[in-house]
Design a protein around this motif. Structure first.
Motif, PDB file in Angstrom:
ATOM      1  N   MET A 181      47.951  30.153 -11.338  1.00  0.00           N
ATOM      2  CA  MET A 181      48.908  29.253 -11.984  1.00  0.00           C
ATOM      3  C   MET A 181      50.168  29.100 -11.132  1.00  0.00           C
ATOM      4  SD  MET A 181      48.541  30.506 -15.977  1.00  0.00           S
ATOM      5  CE  MET A 181      49.544  29.212 -16.722  1.00  0.00           C
ATOM      6  N   ALA A 182      50.660  30.223 -10.608  1.00  0.00           N
ATOM      7  CA  ALA A 182      51.874  30.183  -9.795  1.00  0.00           C
ATOM      8  C   ALA A 182      51.640  29.463  -8.478  1.00  0.00           C
ATOM      9  CB  ALA A 182      52.371  31.607  -9.541  1.00  0.00           C
ATOM     10  N   ARG A 183      50.480  29.700  -7.862  1.00  0.00           N
ATOM     11  CA  ARG A 183      50.193  29.105  -6.554  1.00  0.00           C
ATOM     12  C   ARG A 183      49.933  27.610  -6.658  1.00  0.00           C
ATOM     13  NH1 ARG A 183      49.344  26.412  -3.008  1.00  0.00           N
ATOM     14  NH2 ARG A 183      48.223  26.739  -1.039  1.00  0.00           N
ATOM     15  N   ALA A 184      49.205  27.177  -7.696  1.00  0.00           N
ATOM     16  CA  ALA A 184      48.766  25.778  -7.786  1.00  0.00           C
ATOM     17  C   ALA A 184      49.604  24.937  -8.737  1.00  0.00           C
ATOM     18  CB  ALA A 184      47.302  25.728  -8.213  1.00  0.00           C
ATOM     19  N   GLY A 185      50.571  25.533  -9.414  1.00  0.00           N
ATOM     20  CA  GLY A 185      51.367  24.772 -10.361  1.00  0.00           C
ATOM     21  C   GLY A 185      50.599  24.382 -11.609  1.00  0.00           C
ATOM     22  N   LEU A 186      49.706  25.253 -12.057  1.00  0.00           N
ATOM     23  CA  LEU A 186      48.877  24.963 -13.226  1.00  0.00           C
ATOM     24  C   LEU A 186      49.537  25.462 -14.499  1.00  0.00           C
ATOM     25  CD1 LEU A 186      45.419  26.025 -11.758  1.00  0.00           C
ATOM     26  CD2 LEU A 186      46.098  23.697 -12.341  1.00  0.00           C
ATOM     27  N   ALA A 187      49.259  24.775 -15.591  1.00  0.00           N
ATOM     28  CA  ALA A 187      49.681  25.200 -16.924  1.00  0.00           C
ATOM     29  C   ALA A 187      48.439  25.495 -17.756  1.00  0.00           C
ATOM     30  CB  ALA A 187      50.512  24.103 -17.585  1.00  0.00           C
ATOM     31  N   ARG A 188      48.635  26.135 -18.898  1.00  0.00           N
ATOM     32  CA  ARG A 188      47.485  26.423 -19.759  1.00  0.00           C
ATOM     33  C   ARG A 188      46.785  25.140 -20.177  1.00  0.00           C
ATOM     34  NH1 ARG A 188      47.619  28.979 -24.629  1.00  0.00           N
ATOM     35  NH2 ARG A 188      45.452  29.571 -24.204  1.00  0.00           N
ATOM     36  N   GLU A 189      47.533  24.037 -20.301  1.00  0.00           N
ATOM     37  CA  GLU A 189      46.923  22.760 -20.659  1.00  0.00           C
ATOM     38  C   GLU A 189      45.887  22.318 -19.631  1.00  0.00           C
ATOM     39  OE1 GLU A 189      50.747  22.958 -22.898  1.00  0.00           O
ATOM     40  OE2 GLU A 189      50.076  23.520 -20.895  1.00  0.00           O
ATOM     41  N   ASP A 190      46.084  22.667 -18.359  1.00  0.00           N
ATOM     42  CA  ASP A 190      45.120  22.293 -17.319  1.00  0.00           C
ATOM     43  C   ASP A 190      43.804  23.040 -17.514  1.00  0.00           C
ATOM     44  OD1 ASP A 190      46.842  20.519 -15.760  1.00  0.00           O
ATOM     45  OD2 ASP A 190      47.962  22.334 -15.275  1.00  0.00           O
ATOM     46  N   TYR A 191      43.898  24.332 -17.771  1.00  0.00           N
ATOM     47  CA  TYR A 191      42.681  25.093 -18.049  1.00  0.00           C
ATOM     48  C   TYR A 191      42.018  24.584 -19.330  1.00  0.00           C
ATOM     49  CZ  TYR A 191      44.486  28.358 -14.549  1.00  0.00           C
ATOM     50  OH  TYR A 191      44.949  28.930 -13.399  1.00  0.00           O
ATOM     51  N   GLY A 192      42.848  24.225 -20.294  1.00  0.00           N
ATOM     52  CA  GLY A 192      42.300  23.692 -21.531  1.00  0.00           C
ATOM     53  C   GLY A 192      41.529  22.405 -21.318  1.00  0.00           C
ATOM     54  N   ALA A 193      42.004  21.549 -20.406  1.00  0.00           N
ATOM     55  CA  ALA A 193      41.287  20.297 -20.127  1.00  0.00           C
ATOM     56  C   ALA A 193      39.888  20.579 -19.602  1.00  0.00           C
ATOM     57  CB  ALA A 193      42.081  19.461 -19.126  1.00  0.00           C
ATOM     58  N   LEU A 194      39.749  21.598 -18.768  1.00  0.00           N
ATOM     59  CA  LEU A 194      38.425  21.984 -18.264  1.00  0.00           C
ATOM     60  C   LEU A 194      37.535  22.446 -19.421  1.00  0.00           C
ATOM     61  CD1 LEU A 194      37.630  24.119 -15.135  1.00  0.00           C
ATOM     62  CD2 LEU A 194      36.670  24.770 -17.342  1.00  0.00           C
ATOM     63  N   CYS A 195      38.081  23.301 -20.282  1.00  0.00           N
ATOM     64  CA  CYS A 195      37.288  23.824 -21.398  1.00  0.00           C
ATOM     65  C   CYS A 195      36.875  22.722 -22.369  1.00  0.00           C
ATOM     66  CB  CYS A 195      38.083  24.900 -22.132  1.00  0.00           C
ATOM     67  SG  CYS A 195      38.374  26.401 -21.176  1.00  0.00           S
ATOM     68  N   VAL A 196      37.782  21.785 -22.639  1.00  0.00           N
ATOM     69  CA  VAL A 196      37.468  20.668 -23.535  1.00  0.00           C
ATOM     70  C   VAL A 196      36.357  19.804 -22.945  1.00  0.00           C
ATOM     71  CG1 VAL A 196      38.384  18.523 -24.514  1.00  0.00           C
ATOM     72  CG2 VAL A 196      39.717  20.644 -24.661  1.00  0.00           C
ATOM     73  N   ALA A 197      36.429  19.532 -21.639  1.00  0.00           N
ATOM     74  CA  ALA A 197      35.400  18.705 -20.991  1.00  0.00           C
ATOM     75  C   ALA A 197      34.046  19.399 -21.033  1.00  0.00           C
ATOM     76  CB  ALA A 197      35.808  18.415 -19.548  1.00  0.00           C
ATOM     77  N   GLN A 198      34.028  20.703 -20.787  1.00  0.00           N
ATOM     78  CA  GLN A 198      32.746  21.405 -20.821  1.00  0.00           C
ATOM     79  C   GLN A 198      32.171  21.449 -22.231  1.00  0.00           C
ATOM     80  OE1 GLN A 198      33.116  24.225 -16.833  1.00  0.00           O
ATOM     81  NE2 GLN A 198      32.503  25.147 -18.758  1.00  0.00           N
ATOM     82  N   ARG A 199      33.027  21.521 -23.237  1.00  0.00           N
ATOM     83  CA  ARG A 199      32.513  21.486 -24.606  1.00  0.00           C
ATOM     84  C   ARG A 199      31.874  20.134 -24.912  1.00  0.00           C
ATOM     85  NH1 ARG A 199      33.753  24.342 -29.249  1.00  0.00           N
ATOM     86  NH2 ARG A 199      34.078  26.079 -27.800  1.00  0.00           N
ATOM     87  N   LEU A 200      32.433  19.061 -24.359  1.00  0.00           N
ATOM     88  CA  LEU A 200      31.804  17.746 -24.534  1.00  0.00           C
ATOM     89  C   LEU A 200      30.417  17.724 -23.912  1.00  0.00           C
ATOM     90  CD1 LEU A 200      34.786  15.305 -23.898  1.00  0.00           C
ATOM     91  CD2 LEU A 200      33.442  15.487 -25.999  1.00  0.00           C
ATOM     92  N   TRP A 201      30.275  18.334 -22.734  1.00  0.00           N
ATOM     93  CA  TRP A 201      28.948  18.430 -22.124  1.00  0.00           C
ATOM     94  C   TRP A 201      28.015  19.264 -23.004  1.00  0.00           C
ATOM     95  CZ3 TRP A 201      27.406  15.176 -18.672  1.00  0.00           C
ATOM     96  CH2 TRP A 201      28.253  14.702 -17.656  1.00  0.00           C
TER      97      TRP A 201
END
Length: 382
Positions: free
Chosen positions: A155-175
């Motif tokens: 998160m610190a290195r790439a400037g990620l927030a929890r919302e970014d990880y959440g977007a991945l999880c939401v997309a995989q749930r759609l699959w």
């Protein structure tokens, strides 16, 4: 390892991921179910099988040869692998060589585990000497605390927030909604993801793979007829950083350029991808290692390619939605890529899919995964 005329994957099988398996469930029974399904799909019988590769944590005290006997198999080739999330591609690489060398004609690869609560607790406490002697006595049981620290670093290195990880999880749930075997298929909203209880900050419950019971299987033939899936190239690294790295790269980064060169393809040619997703951070790390993304643009990559499902990643839901059945978690993605290339993925089928890549990752020591591998696969029509 380069492709040559010869072997192909001709059948796949996968049991439902069971969150609450019934009292009669067993590891051997789940494996038998997955194997039977894969053989039916390939139009083969148990008597056609002369090779067996097995990966499991909970088959003990039985091993591969015991399972073969229980299934009534007479074998020329038999192998067992216990490298967790890297087991499936390890087995695939060795089975491919065996078929090319004429050591077998038809090989079944199967991975599976059945966990009770006590089984899983015992596994993580005594996973290896490091866990047993150093981590568990400190109360650091299982990989969650280790990967929470890695996620903080990413998160610190790439400037990620929890919302970014959440977007991945939401997309995989759609699959996962299109995968009848997935443990979780109901839609997941970003709000639900963010509201999930914390496990080891910044990891919430939905960042951690749900433990399930299940099994996956592949059937490989030395001389396939009709449609099959060919291994174009594969590679692996073990102890790549000797547990001294920061975990933001896996061993895949060391071999990815040579892997693509041997395959004669690049990331842009892949129609379907499966990356080992024990945690969202590790799915992103492998996508960077393979060349699909850059760590300097991960938030943008997630928004453009993953949240929109423009890039077909973990099309069966990945382990984060389908569940992690022990060693079968490592075969889940490989089976999904093969299923997609065989054209058998049902409502989640990627149209015109001809090339795919699958990765394996796992076996934590004092820090992060010690084993990483990948396989580039192609659809072939005889």
């Amino acid at each position: 390892m380069s492709a040559a005329r010869g072997p192909g994957i001709v059948g796949v099988g996968e049991t439902p991921s069971l969150r609450h398996p019934g009292p009669g469930t067993s590891t051997a029974g789940l494996m038998a179910e997955a194997i039977a399904q894969a053989l039916r799909g390939a139009g083969l019988k148990p008597g056609d099988v002369d090779g067996l590769g097995v990966a499991s944590f909970t088959l003990r005290p039985d091993r591969a040869i015991d399972l073969a006997w229980r299934l009534g198999l007479r074998l020329n080739w038999c192998m067992q692998d216990e490298m967790g999330g890297a087991s499936a591609i390890n087995l695939l690489r060795q089975a491919w060589l065996a078929l090319q060398a004429g050591q077998a004609e038809t090989i079944v690869l199967v991975a599976g585990d059945h966990f009770t609560g006590a089984d899983f607790a015992g596994l993580v406490r005594g996973y290896n000497r490091s866990a047993q002697d150093y981590l568990s006595p400190l109360g650091c049981e299982g990989p969650n605390p280790l990967f929470a620290m890695l996620t903080q670093r990413q998160m610190a290195r790439a400037g990620l927030a929890r919302e970014d990880y959440g977007a991945l999880c939401v997309a995989q749930r759609l699959w996962a909604a299109g995968n009848p075997n997935a443990a979780y298929r109901d839609p997941l909203s970003l709000a639900q993801y963010l509201a999930a209880p914390m496990v080891a900050p910044p990891l919430g419950r939905l960042d951690c793979v749900p433990v399930v019971s299940g099994a996956c299987a592949l059937v490989l033939s030395a001389r396939p007829a009709g449609i099959s899936v060919r291994l174009l190239a594969s590679d692996a690294r073990y102890n790549d950083d000797q547990q001294e790295g920061d975990g933001l790269q896996t061993g895949i980064a060391a071999f990815a350029p040579a892997l693509w060169q041997r395959a004669g393809l690049g990331p842009e040619d892949m129609d379907v991808l499966s990356v080992y997703d024990d945690y969202p951070a590790m799915a992103l790390a492998q996508l960077c290692d393979l060349g699909f993304a850059s760590i300097d643009d991960l938030p943008g990559f997630i928004a453009r390619r993953l949240a929109t499902r423009d890039l077909p990643v973990n099309t069966a839901g990945g382990q984060l939605s389908a569940g992690q059945a022990g060693t079968a978690g490592g075969m889940h993605g490989l089976v999904e890529v093969a299923r997609q290339l065989l054209g058998q993925a049902g409502e989640r089928q990627v149209r015109g899919g001809r090339h795919g890549v699958a990765t394996g990752y796992g076996m934590v020591q004092l820090r992060y995964g010690m084993c990483a591998n990948a396989a580039v696969l192609a659809r072939e029509e005889a």
